[in-house]
Design an enzyme around this catalytic site. Structure first.
Site, PDB file in Angstrom:
ATOM      1  N   CYS A   1     -27.503  67.973 -49.232  1.00 28.69           N
ATOM      2  CA  CYS A   1     -27.454  66.572 -49.678  1.00 28.69           C
ATOM      3  C   CYS A   1     -28.667  65.796 -49.153  1.00 28.69           C
ATOM      4  O   CYS A   1     -29.782  66.117 -49.508  1.00 28.69           O
ATOM      5  CB  CYS A   1     -26.133  65.926 -49.282  1.00 28.69           C
TER       6      CYS A   1
ATOM      7  N   HIS B   1     -22.679  69.637 -52.440  1.00 29.24           N
ATOM      8  CA  HIS B   1     -21.986  69.919 -51.182  1.00 29.24           C
ATOM      9  C   HIS B   1     -21.265  71.263 -51.275  1.00 29.24           C
ATOM     10  O   HIS B   1     -20.143  71.323 -51.770  1.00 29.24           O
ATOM     11  CB  HIS B   1     -20.965  68.808 -50.886  1.00 29.24           C
TER      12      HIS B   1
ATOM     13  N   GLU C   1     -19.791  72.836 -49.032  1.00 25.30           N
ATOM     14  CA  GLU C   1     -18.567  72.808 -48.220  1.00 25.30           C
ATOM     15  C   GLU C   1     -17.410  72.150 -48.948  1.00 25.30           C
ATOM     16  O   GLU C   1     -16.275  72.210 -48.491  1.00 25.30           O
ATOM     17  CB  GLU C   1     -18.849  72.112 -46.882  1.00 25.30           C
TER      18      GLU C   1
END
Lengths: 229, 255
Positions: free
Chosen positions: A82, A192, A194
């Site tokens: 990011c 992202h 994650e």
């Protein structure tokens, strides 16, 4: 035990990143750290970020992390996420902020007058949600991830590399923009991983196992083809 | 192309997910992690947890839930309910929330939205707007309500949405108080008025009783995301069924 340092410069939630890596790489010692020595000792470094780029750069410097980050980005497997991707470039329009200059190019805001899709619908900014990621180049971090898999994005600015050979992936919103970039031991993504379910976890697992080839350290991603926005 | 999102909403109190009708007759619906995983398996694009706890003692329990879910479910998570300060925002983000939703406190102290967005970025600040139609208004107008829809504010809802966007809200969670709990579908005029007026994404909420309602929220309401609780909680439909229906209607979704 392989160690992965998640660089913490005080900008938001790093628990998700650390938990996701622990989930896919239980053999690794994952540590969230603001200590430049810990970053230096780690075998791999994850460089996340959220919030405004100027604040991120300031907070990173306030903690004395810049040189350790620069070293890591030149020497070992390094993953920007990011704002952690945006910070690697030369410059961001967001607050007219100089970046780390590890990748050539600028970071721009999605231009309001171009945010219309092919059906004439207004596109919102931030670009928020699940978008397809097109793999512009073969790369070990894409292993086992189907081309055009969806990843979760949330951002209002995007990187515009000055060299097409560092583009590893792109998305459409509505025009193609670079959402993954890298060279040598450095890889960075705008989305992202994650928070991107199986595709994202796979990318993190690939990172935890990645052994960048020495011969590519100063070179380009093999087989890359660029996109121009 | 960016997919339209489907977001199941879970009400939480005292560490458990509960279901009820308009905050009454609350029944225990189970362990938050298990329920979050189930929705994740079904293909939910995000999860929203709404803390409906009344006492501050119990309020901290939501942090444990957020931590537990964030360790096992790898999709974005929004947490709202009782957020009053930048410190509340910080604690929820540190626990693993990706976005924090601010409702009543935004009306009482709009500066909170600006302070939170300045500190943590607009991308993680959601402002929840509870709106109710102004009777007999022409053209149509809606008023902002707070305190779970019990207190009128006199604020015009669309103007309020614009103001929140200007202060730094990265997304608006828009609930129709007229439709909430009715299963009659979204207030599509309200949804469209917001979506068309704002540059940030709008999540439609309140009134979903069928899969068709979800599709209408996107196609007629121009919503970027649709949120629903009861149709998923009671096992009537899975998130995957909802997506299949939306895809048949020509809506871009993620499978």
């Amino acid at each position: 035990m392989s160690s992965i340092a998640v660089v913490d410069y005080g900008m938001g939630n790093l628990r998700s990143v650390a938990k996701a890596i622990e989930h896919v790489a239980p053999q690794c010692d994952v540590v969230v750290t603001a200590d430049s020595e810990v970053v230096r000792r780690a075998e791999r470094v994850v460089f996340p970020g959220q919030g405004a780029m100027r604040d991120c750069m300031r907070e990173m410097d306030a903690r004395g992390l810049r040189s350790a980050v620069l070293e890591a980005a030149r020497e070992k497997p390094f993953l920007g996420i990011c704002i952690g991707l945006q910070m690697l470039f030369d410059f961001s329009e967001e607050g007219n902020t100089p970046g780390l200059g590890l990748l050539p190019g600028r970071v721009r805001r999605f231009p309001p007058n171009e945010m219309i899709d092919s059906l004439g619908n207004k596109l919102k900014v931030p670009h928020m949600g699940w978008n397809e990621v097109h793999q512009a180049a073969g790369h070990p971090l894409w292993d086992g991830i189907t081309d055009a898999s969806r990843f979760y994005f949330v951002h209002s600015y995007f990187a515009e590399p000055a060299q097409s050979d560092i583009v590893a992936g792109y998305s459409l919103y509505p025009f193609p923009f670079t959402c993954a970039a890298g060279r040598g031991n450095l890889f960075a993504v705008q989305f992202h991983p994650e928070k991107s379910h199986e595709a994202g976890l796979k990318l993190l697992a690939n990172f935890a196992a990645w052994q960048p080839q020495r011969e590519n350290d100063t070179g380009d991603i093999p087989g890359s083809r660029g996109v121009t926005a | 192309m960016l997919a339209k999102r489907i977001i199941p909403c879970l009400d939480v109190t005292a560490g458990r997910v509960v279901k009820g009708v308009r905050f009454v007759e609350l029944r225990d619906a189970g362990d938050p992690v298990e329920i979050a995983k189930r929705y994740d398996d079904q293909g939910a694009d995000e999860l929203t947890f709404l803390d409906i706890t009344a006492s501050s003692d119990e309020r901290d329990l939501i942090l444990n839930i957020v931590e537990a879910v964030a360790a096992q479910v790898f999709i974005p998570m929004t947490v709202g309910g009782g957020v009053r300060s930048v410190e509340d925002v910080r604690r929820l983000l540190n626990a693993g929330a990706d976005k924090v939703s601010i409702n009543t406190a935004a009306v009482q102290n709009p500066q909170l939205v600006r302070d939170a967005a300045d500190r943590y970025g607009a991308q993680c600040i959601v402002v929840a707007v509870d709106a109710k139609r102004v009777p007999d208004a022409s053209p149509l107008r809606w008023e902002v309500f707070t305190h779970g829809g019990r207190r009128a504010t006199g604020l015009d809802a669309v103007d309020w949405g614009r103001k929140m966007q200007a202060l730094g809200a990265g997304e608006i969670l828009l609930t129709s108080m007229d439709r909430d709990g009715t299963r009659q579908g979204f207030d599509l005029e309200l949804t469209r008025a917001f979506s068309d007026a704002l540059d940030v994404p709008v999540i439609a909420s309140g009134g979903v009783g069928s899969l068709e309602h979800l599709a209408q929220g996107v196609l007629q309401g121009h919503a970027d995301a649709v949120l629903a609780a009861s149709i998923f909680h009671y096992g009537e439909f899975t998130v995957r069924q909802a997506k299949q229906h939306m895809a048949r209607e020509g809506i871009e979704v993620r499978f």
